[in-house]
Design a protein around this motif. Structure first.
Motif, PDB file in Angstrom:
ATOM      1  N   THR A  50       0.663  -1.507   0.382  1.00 53.99           N
ATOM      2  CA  THR A  50       0.268  -0.119   0.020  1.00 53.99           C
ATOM      3  C   THR A  50       0.601   1.447  -0.038  1.00 53.99           C
ATOM      4  N   VAL A  51       0.263   2.160  -0.218  1.00 57.18           N
ATOM      5  CA  VAL A  51       0.842   3.507  -0.812  1.00 57.18           C
ATOM      6  C   VAL A  51       0.747   4.140   1.017  1.00 57.18           C
ATOM      7  N   HIS A  52       0.202   3.552   1.891  1.00 58.16           N
ATOM      8  CA  HIS A  52       0.187   4.354   3.166  1.00 58.16           C
ATOM      9  C   HIS A  52       1.275   3.652   4.052  1.00 58.16           C
ATOM     10  N   THR A  53       1.550   4.866   4.899  1.00 61.05           N
ATOM     11  CA  THR A  53       2.871   5.157   5.879  1.00 61.05           C
ATOM     12  C   THR A  53       3.340   5.343   6.733  1.00 61.05           C
ATOM     13  N   VAL A  54       3.253   5.160   7.610  1.00 66.16           N
ATOM     14  CA  VAL A  54       3.313   5.406   9.274  1.00 66.16           C
ATOM     15  C   VAL A  54       5.138   6.700   9.419  1.00 66.16           C
TER      16      VAL A  54
END
Length: 306
Positions: A50-54
């Motif tokens: 996914t493109v989601h990052t923390v």
């Protein structure tokens, strides 16, 4: 790594052709980045990443510095001999060594004189290479080329940081090309818009888009699966490839002084990478011994209290 270097040399030649045909630096940045954006996003979807990052702040800094390095490299290639520009673009190990020296000074530790002398040799090599060859109107392009090396050094530091935080390589590359695409698009719109490419320019655009993506792929593969010291040394073959191509394709002039400067930069870059790695290993070992000593002290204290 040698294959990656060959692709990056071809990339430089295509960038030079596109600049001769009137394609601006921001346009080159957009075309290169957008092509990579499509490829890397497709690879992410295929691998279910996914493109989601923390870690958005780290990605942002890495991506802007990386895009700045690409942009500075494009500008220097357009305004200097290909071999000279690529040599300046590959000065990042010297700046990483400077960062290491700065960290040692901030912690009031002794200076690594081997590393410091190596860095001085590298920057002397830059002076030797440039002094007899460039004209005053090319000084700015030379400084921008060195800026590419500086931005690459900062970006590399954040790539390692993101890697330690278990961020996938494809996600790191995705945000780089995303920011590069946006910067290239905005810069192009603010500098007169897109240029209708000629047939030669269209071929050059396709060439540098494909070559940069292939080069990045083989570069990542070499560093992730090969020997780091050997890979770091072999990446400098890009200077040999780009210089030879520049001579045969654009008639760039090369003399013994230029070659001597290039050799000094390459040797110092390899040594700087080696000494920097040794210094970091030394710091890690010291931190490990300190932690082990603290744990031993706590165990003895607990035993006495008991």
């Amino acid at each position: 790594m040698v294959v990656a270097a060959f692709f990056f040399a071809l990339y430089a030649i295509c960038v030079k052709f596109s600049s001769v045909e009137g394609i601006g630096s921001f346009e080159v940045l957009f075309y290169r980045s957008f092509f990579g954006l499509v490829i890397f996003y497709a690879m992410m979807r295929y691998r279910h990443i996914t493109v989601h990052t923390v870690h958005p702040a780290d990605h942002l800094i890495r991506s802007f510095m990386g895009a700045g390095a690409v942009m500075a490299g494009i500008y220097s290639i357009a305004h200097l001999n290909v071999g000279l520009a690529m040599t300046l673009n590959y000065t990042s190990p010297l700046f990483i060594g400077c960062f290491t020296i700065g960290i040692l000074l901030s912690k009031h530790k002794g200076i690594n004189w081997k590393l410091l002398s190596t860095l001085l040799l590298g920057f002397v090599g830059v002076t030797v290479m440039l002094s007899p060859t460039i004209t005053p109107d090319e000084y700015f392009a030379a400084v921008v080329g060195l800026g590419s090396g500086f931005c690459t050094a900062v970006a590399t530091t954040y790539v390692k940081r993101l890697g330690l935080m278990k961020e996938p390589e494809l996600r790191i590359l995705f945000y780089l090309v995303l920011v590069g695409s946006l910067c290239g698009l905005i810069g192009t719109l603010f500098t007169g818009g897109f240029t209708m490419p000629t047939a030669t320019a269209a071929i050059a655009i396709a060439g540098f888009a494909i070559c940069s993506t292939c080069g990045q792929f083989f570069l990542t593969r070499a560093f992730s699966r090969g020997n780091l010291v050997l890979s770091g040394a072999l990446q400098y073959t890009v200077i040999l490839f780009s210089t030879i191509m520049g001579v045969f394709v654009f008639g760039d002039s090369v003399n013994l002084t230029i070659v001597a400067g290039m050799v000094m930069i390459v040797v110092s870059g390899i040594l700087a990478s080696y000494f920097t790695r040794l210094e970091k290993q030394k710091q890690l070992e010291e931190a490990k011994h300190t932690e082990e000593g603290l744990q031993s002290h706590l165990r003895h204290k607990a035993a006495r209290d008991h």
